[in-house]
Design a protein around this motif. Sequence first.
Motif, PDB file in Angstrom:
ATOM      1  N   THR A   1      -9.326   7.948  -2.964  1.00 32.91           N
ATOM      2  CA  THR A   1      -9.933   7.448  -4.204  1.00 32.91           C
ATOM      3  C   THR A   1     -11.035   8.390  -4.684  1.00 32.91           C
ATOM      4  O   THR A   1     -11.119   8.736  -5.870  1.00 32.91           O
ATOM      5  CB  THR A   1     -10.526   6.038  -3.976  1.00 32.91           C
ATOM      6  OG1 THR A   1      -9.510   5.177  -3.463  1.00 32.91           O
ATOM      7  CG2 THR A   1     -11.051   5.452  -5.283  1.00 32.91           C
TER       8      THR A   1
ATOM      9  N   TYR B   1      -5.205   3.930  -6.009  1.00 36.41           N
ATOM     10  CA  TYR B   1      -5.784   3.840  -4.669  1.00 36.41           C
ATOM     11  C   TYR B   1      -6.837   2.746  -4.547  1.00 36.41           C
ATOM     12  O   TYR B   1      -7.068   2.212  -3.449  1.00 36.41           O
ATOM     13  CB  TYR B   1      -6.368   5.191  -4.250  1.00 36.41           C
ATOM     14  CG  TYR B   1      -5.379   6.040  -3.494  1.00 36.41           C
ATOM     15  CD1 TYR B   1      -5.147   5.819  -2.143  1.00 36.41           C
ATOM     16  CD2 TYR B   1      -4.662   7.044  -4.120  1.00 36.41           C
ATOM     17  CE1 TYR B   1      -4.246   6.583  -1.429  1.00 36.41           C
ATOM     18  CE2 TYR B   1      -3.746   7.819  -3.431  1.00 36.41           C
ATOM     19  CZ  TYR B   1      -3.541   7.575  -2.079  1.00 36.41           C
ATOM     20  OH  TYR B   1      -2.631   8.323  -1.387  1.00 36.41           O
TER      21      TYR B   1
ATOM     22  N   ARG C   1       0.822  -1.216   0.000  1.00 35.69           N
ATOM     23  CA  ARG C   1       0.000   0.000   0.000  1.00 35.69           C
ATOM     24  C   ARG C   1       0.853   1.262   0.000  1.00 35.69           C
ATOM     25  O   ARG C   1       0.460   2.285  -0.571  1.00 35.69           O
ATOM     26  CB  ARG C   1      -0.933   0.003   1.212  1.00 35.69           C
ATOM     27  CG  ARG C   1      -1.998  -1.074   1.163  1.00 35.69           C
ATOM     28  CD  ARG C   1      -2.796  -1.096   2.446  1.00 35.69           C
ATOM     29  NE  ARG C   1      -1.936  -1.341   3.597  1.00 35.69           N
ATOM     30  CZ  ARG C   1      -2.312  -1.190   4.869  1.00 35.69           C
ATOM     31  NH1 ARG C   1      -3.538  -0.773   5.138  1.00 35.69           N
ATOM     32  NH2 ARG C   1      -1.491  -1.453   5.851  1.00 35.69           N
TER      33      ARG C   1
ATOM     34  N   SER D   1      -7.693   5.712   2.487  1.00 36.27           N
ATOM     35  CA  SER D   1      -7.559   5.275   1.092  1.00 36.27           C
ATOM     36  C   SER D   1      -8.845   5.514   0.318  1.00 36.27           C
ATOM     37  O   SER D   1      -8.817   5.926  -0.851  1.00 36.27           O
ATOM     38  CB  SER D   1      -7.176   3.797   1.020  1.00 36.27           C
ATOM     39  OG  SER D   1      -5.853   3.582   1.463  1.00 36.27           O
TER      40      SER D   1
ATOM     41  N   VAL E   1       0.337   4.251  -2.643  1.00 39.05           N
ATOM     42  CA  VAL E   1       0.259   5.660  -2.238  1.00 39.05           C
ATOM     43  C   VAL E   1       1.355   6.459  -2.933  1.00 39.05           C
ATOM     44  O   VAL E   1       1.143   7.601  -3.357  1.00 39.05           O
ATOM     45  CB  VAL E   1       0.386   5.774  -0.700  1.00 39.05           C
ATOM     46  CG1 VAL E   1       0.512   7.241  -0.277  1.00 39.05           C
ATOM     47  CG2 VAL E   1      -0.819   5.135  -0.021  1.00 39.05           C
TER      48      VAL E   1
ATOM     49  N   GLU F   1      -7.602  -2.008   3.648  1.00 37.18           N
ATOM     50  CA  GLU F   1      -8.054  -0.967   4.564  1.00 37.18           C
ATOM     51  C   GLU F   1      -9.376  -1.350   5.204  1.00 37.18           C
ATOM     52  O   GLU F   1      -9.585  -1.139   6.411  1.00 37.18           O
ATOM     53  CB  GLU F   1      -8.201   0.355   3.815  1.00 37.18           C
ATOM     54  CG  GLU F   1      -8.618   1.517   4.722  1.00 37.18           C
ATOM     55  CD  GLU F   1      -8.708   2.821   3.974  1.00 37.18           C
ATOM     56  OE1 GLU F   1      -7.779   3.637   4.068  1.00 37.18           O
ATOM     57  OE2 GLU F   1      -9.720   3.030   3.266  1.00 37.18           O
TER      58      GLU F   1
ATOM     59  N   PHE G   1      -0.308   8.586   5.556  1.00 41.92           N
ATOM     60  CA  PHE G   1       0.177   7.235   5.268  1.00 41.92           C
ATOM     61  C   PHE G   1       1.658   7.078   5.607  1.00 41.92           C
ATOM     62  O   PHE G   1       2.106   5.999   5.982  1.00 41.92           O
ATOM     63  CB  PHE G   1      -0.052   6.894   3.801  1.00 41.92           C
ATOM     64  CG  PHE G   1      -1.488   6.608   3.454  1.00 41.92           C
ATOM     65  CD1 PHE G   1      -2.187   5.613   4.119  1.00 41.92           C
ATOM     66  CD2 PHE G   1      -2.131   7.337   2.472  1.00 41.92           C
ATOM     67  CE1 PHE G   1      -3.514   5.347   3.798  1.00 41.92           C
ATOM     68  CE2 PHE G   1      -3.453   7.075   2.147  1.00 41.92           C
ATOM     69  CZ  PHE G   1      -4.155   6.090   2.807  1.00 41.92           C
TER      70      PHE G   1
ATOM     71  N   THR H   1      -5.857  -0.449  -2.767  1.00 40.37           N
ATOM     72  CA  THR H   1      -5.595  -0.450  -1.319  1.00 40.37           C
ATOM     73  C   THR H   1      -6.862  -0.609  -0.483  1.00 40.37           C
ATOM     74  O   THR H   1      -6.770  -0.766   0.738  1.00 40.37           O
ATOM     75  CB  THR H   1      -4.894   0.859  -0.903  1.00 40.37           C
ATOM     76  OG1 THR H   1      -5.816   1.968  -1.062  1.00 40.37           O
ATOM     77  CG2 THR H   1      -3.661   1.117  -1.757  1.00 40.37           C
TER      78      THR H   1
END
Length: 422
Positions: free
Chosen positions: A300, A403, A230, A296, A234, A410, A343, A406
Amino acid sequence: MLSKNMRWVYISIPIFFFWFFGQIDKLGISVIQTDPTFLADMGLTGADKNAKIGFLTFIFTVAYALSNLFWGVVIDKLGARKTAILGLAVWGITMIMAGLATSYETFLVSRIILGIGEGIMIPVSGKFIANWFNRKEIGRAQSSWISGNYLGPAIGALALTAIIANFTWHSAFFLLAAFNLLINIPMFLYLTRETPEEHPKMSKEELAYIRQEDVVSKAEDRQNFAQDFRYWMVWIGMLASSFLFFGISIWLPTYLTQGKGFAIEEMAGITSLSWLFALIFVLICGYLADKTQRPSLLATILFALCAIFLTIASNATNPVLAGVCLGLAMGTQGGVFQLSNLFIVKFSTPETAGRAAGLMGFTNILGGFSSYIMGWLRDAAGGDFGTSIIMLIVVAIIGFLAYITTLKKEGAEVLLYKKASL
């Protein structure tokens, strides 16, 4: 209550102004490059002037991005406080150098040195946040200084326009030098320490709260940030965000004055409003990230909104609508920047935060390319911004897709939090 929350005074205030003035140093060029006297003094009057203007930001961001890698390692060894003071001294000198420049080449050198000096910004801030704040509050902690990232240019756009109109473009750089040398450096000297344990006025209760472990950190056993896929998604998202942010922010004033026919005063107002949009997105995302634990998902959504706003701006016939939508698109990337820095702390430890932030800061290199490419495309299109905006839409879609990958993990983390709280 204040005695148990002194971290917000000792750390948040210095790094707020660190970014407030630092961003004006960095992005004030977008306003200054609309001044005819500056363009004439720097010889920016030929057929390739837009590419040369874009190259000023390109060379700055290349130096800025590359130095992030170097500073990330230095900060983990030397500490955030000493590194911040060193970098601020460099900024002050380069602002004076820029104000005294009499040629494009000299001014270009000042931008390179400024880029090297400002390469400390993300690593320093990430290191301070990792050392001084509980991992459950990093969204709000990041917002406290990233607000300066956008409030600075919002006020700076108006201030620089007024300074240039009443004095000269040289005066703007001298004033920025004074801010760094006389305000920022003393704040880091007298308020900050490398860790809360080193600060003589920190209470035992506040120290105990800062060092609490959260359930996800324990479950993951604090793996190396480079081992978490991730982090790299990012990182790709930040590449896209940097491309979008610098491309829009550097060319927005020129787009408004030359592309849409706005007067200088109207340009300054919409440019300032655009930075306020970014600030609003930062504050909202900081709150929602801590509240929902879904950063995340938020990022997005922001990339999707960015693509939508850019599409509206590209097709709008109303100049005000086009300008505001372009500003909103820039604002969404303020939110992405806020989440990306969250992050950095989430995927690293206090010992590795400098390196994680330095590597993330390297993504700014694409910001320079976007500024230069947009200038080149505009020269090739006879001054039209249409192809440049289409390019930005494609980049926003790339960030959106990065994104999406991920979201599954999450979601699993959120379930873990809910079970742990039962």
